[in-house]
Scaffold this active site. Structure first.
Site, mmCIF file in Angstrom:
data_model
loop_
_atom_site.group_PDB
_atom_site.id
_atom_site.type_symbol
_atom_site.label_atom_id
_atom_site.label_comp_id
_atom_site.label_asym_id
_atom_site.label_seq_id
_atom_site.Cartn_x
_atom_site.Cartn_y
_atom_site.Cartn_z
ATOM 1 N N HIS A 176 0.623 -0.201 0.726
ATOM 2 C CA HIS A 176 -0.075 -1.199 -0.086
ATOM 3 C C HIS A 176 -0.237 -2.504 0.695
ATOM 4 C CE1 HIS A 176 3.658 -3.304 -2.145
ATOM 5 N NE2 HIS A 176 3.750 -3.309 -0.845
ATOM 6 N N CYS A 205 4.439 -8.308 2.758
ATOM 7 C CA CYS A 205 3.615 -7.426 1.919
ATOM 8 C C CYS A 205 2.142 -7.841 1.930
ATOM 9 C CB CYS A 205 4.153 -7.364 0.493
ATOM 10 S SG CYS A 205 5.552 -6.229 0.343
ATOM 11 N N HIS A 233 1.046 -1.660 4.860
ATOM 12 C CA HIS A 233 2.390 -1.263 5.283
ATOM 13 C C HIS A 233 2.900 -0.338 4.205
ATOM 14 C CE1 HIS A 233 3.047 -4.369 2.367
ATOM 15 N NE2 HIS A 233 4.205 -3.793 2.112
ATOM 16 N N HIS A 289 6.151 1.754 1.922
ATOM 17 C CA HIS A 289 7.511 1.743 1.376
ATOM 18 C C HIS A 289 7.897 3.173 1.022
ATOM 19 C CE1 HIS A 289 7.832 -2.629 0.909
ATOM 20 N NE2 HIS A 289 6.589 -2.611 0.475
ATOM 21 N N ASP A 310 1.912 9.738 -3.635
ATOM 22 C CA ASP A 310 2.539 10.066 -2.360
ATOM 23 C C ASP A 310 1.510 10.075 -1.220
ATOM 24 O OD1 ASP A 310 4.742 10.694 -0.772
ATOM 25 O OD2 ASP A 310 4.340 12.847 -0.900
ATOM 26 N N HIS A 311 1.827 9.383 -0.161
ATOM 27 C CA HIS A 311 0.953 9.253 1.007
ATOM 28 C C HIS A 311 -0.393 8.621 0.669
ATOM 29 C CE1 HIS A 311 4.071 11.731 2.648
ATOM 30 N NE2 HIS A 311 3.578 11.597 3.852
ATOM 31 N N GLU A 361 11.602 -0.206 -4.700
ATOM 32 C CA GLU A 361 10.692 -0.379 -3.564
ATOM 33 C C GLU A 361 11.483 -0.388 -2.256
ATOM 34 O OE1 GLU A 361 6.984 -2.977 -3.502
ATOM 35 O OE2 GLU A 361 8.406 -4.177 -2.349
#
Ligand code: NI
Length: 139
Positions: free
Chosen positions: A15, A34, A40, A42, A80-81, A128
């Site tokens: 995100h 962020c 980047h 998490h 996911d991903h 997170e």
């Protein structure tokens, strides 16, 4: 009698927290790392807690296999991903993909599905990092 049952799921997602009307400097000041322009990631840990009465025959509040399937289909497979700013159909365009917003959005994805299986959603908790998490209880 109310019993609480929790399932953990994990997903990795990218995100960027960014307000487009703000200067680069102001974004950096508010969102720190962020706000990195090129995203980047998490490694998120999601804890979903349901509540109810254990069935007298099965001993289950709801079948954990069903809970797992609901989380996979409506949450984990979508996140996911992913790049959460761009890829996820349940994150409205322009909404910051913060942990706080995500717990509310995840709740909305699964509340009805869990009800259909005879339990009630109690809490969505999302880590997170190992030091920061948000919780939502549907209020
Ligand atoms: Ni971040």
């Amino acid at each position: 009698m109310t019993v609480y049952l929790t399932r953990r799921e994990r997903f990795n997602a990218a995100h960027k927290l960014w307000v487009k009307d703000w200067s680069d400097e102001k974004n950096r000041e508010m969102f720190g790392k962020c706000s990195n322009k090129n995203w980047h990631g998490h490694n998120y840990h999601l804890y979903v807690t349901v509540k109810g009465q254990p069935d007298p025959v099965t001993g289950f509040i709801m079948n954990v296999k069903d809970l797992s399937k609901i989380l996979k289909k409506h949450v984990v497979d979508k996140l996911d991903h992913s790049n959460m700013n761009l890829d996820v159909d349940f994150i409205p365009e322009g909404m910051q993909p913060t942990t706080e917003n995500l717990v509310v959005l995840i709740w909305q994805q699964i509340e009805e599905q869990i009800k259909e299986h005879g339990a009630a959603l109690h809490c969505v908790k999302l880590y997170e990092t190992e030091n920061i998490y948000a919780e939502y209880y549907g209020e």
